[in-house]
Design a protein around this motif. Sequence first.
Motif, PDB file in Angstrom:
ATOM      1  N   GLU A  64       0.839  -1.199   0.000  1.00  0.00           N
ATOM      2  CA  GLU A  64       0.000   0.000   0.000  1.00  0.00           C
ATOM      3  C   GLU A  64       0.872   1.247   0.000  1.00  0.00           C
ATOM      4  O   GLU A  64       0.541   2.239  -0.634  1.00  0.00           O
ATOM      5  N   GLN A  65       1.988   1.189   0.713  1.00  0.00           N
ATOM      6  CA  GLN A  65       2.884   2.346   0.781  1.00  0.00           C
ATOM      7  C   GLN A  65       3.486   2.648  -0.593  1.00  0.00           C
ATOM      8  O   GLN A  65       3.619   3.812  -0.969  1.00  0.00           O
ATOM      9  N   ASP A  66       3.841   1.616  -1.335  1.00  0.00           N
ATOM     10  CA  ASP A  66       4.366   1.822  -2.699  1.00  0.00           C
ATOM     11  C   ASP A  66       3.357   2.609  -3.534  1.00  0.00           C
ATOM     12  O   ASP A  66       3.707   3.565  -4.234  1.00  0.00           O
ATOM     13  N   LEU A  67       2.103   2.193  -3.445  1.00  0.00           N
ATOM     14  CA  LEU A  67       1.042   2.843  -4.212  1.00  0.00           C
ATOM     15  C   LEU A  67       0.778   4.262  -3.718  1.00  0.00           C
ATOM     16  O   LEU A  67       0.628   5.184  -4.515  1.00  0.00           O
ATOM     17  N   ALA A  68       0.743   4.426  -2.395  1.00  0.00           N
ATOM     18  CA  ALA A  68       0.492   5.751  -1.815  1.00  0.00           C
ATOM     19  C   ALA A  68       1.604   6.723  -2.194  1.00  0.00           C
ATOM     20  O   ALA A  68       1.328   7.883  -2.525  1.00  0.00           O
ATOM     21  N   ASP A  69       2.842   6.266  -2.159  1.00  0.00           N
ATOM     22  CA  ASP A  69       3.974   7.131  -2.501  1.00  0.00           C
ATOM     23  C   ASP A  69       3.920   7.567  -3.959  1.00  0.00           C
ATOM     24  O   ASP A  69       4.205   8.724  -4.286  1.00  0.00           O
ATOM     25  N   LEU A  70       3.529   6.657  -4.838  1.00  0.00           N
ATOM     26  CA  LEU A  70       3.412   6.992  -6.257  1.00  0.00           C
ATOM     27  C   LEU A  70       2.246   7.948  -6.487  1.00  0.00           C
ATOM     28  O   LEU A  70       2.386   8.953  -7.178  1.00  0.00           O
ATOM     29  N   LYS A  71       1.116   7.633  -5.880  1.00  0.00           N
ATOM     30  CA  LYS A  71      -0.081   8.455  -6.061  1.00  0.00           C
ATOM     31  C   LYS A  71       0.109   9.869  -5.520  1.00  0.00           C
ATOM     32  O   LYS A  71      -0.336  10.841  -6.127  1.00  0.00           O
ATOM     33  N   SER A  72       0.786   9.988  -4.383  1.00  0.00           N
ATOM     34  CA  SER A  72       0.973  11.301  -3.752  1.00  0.00           C
ATOM     35  C   SER A  72       2.051  12.133  -4.435  1.00  0.00           C
ATOM     36  O   SER A  72       2.138  13.333  -4.213  1.00  0.00           O
TER      37      SER A  72
END
Length: 134
Positions: free
Chosen positions: A42-50
């Motif tokens: 989830e952190q990988d996705l959150a970092d990319l999205k943000s």
Amino acid sequence: MRTTLALTLLLGCLTATFVRATDVETAEKMVKKCVTDLGVTEQDLADLKSGKVKPADAKDSLKCTAQCVMVASGYMDGSGKLLKDKIKKQYADHPQIDAIKNALEVCGGLKGANACDTAFQIVYCVQTHGHSFQ
């Protein structure tokens, strides 16, 4: 589940453009399997999205998840070649065929450092420019 949802959103333009509504459940299972198999968090996705992580700096696991989904969908071969003719044929009668063709024209020729990077670049291009394909 949240990871699957987040990745589905990340790959949203691809899914929305190329996956028929009747295949949503199958697509979600496919995405979940790719996420699990490749260890995307989830952190990988959150970092990319943000924007904390730029697309060019995305982890290989995230890039390979894009390829995994594309290959499992039958839209790309294992070497990273987008199967444009197959996509066009599959969606010839789709109401958004013009948007699909535009997406393929603009993003379908992108090449990355490897098959995973190529898939990721195509998905990112479709996501970034999706509104202009309509």
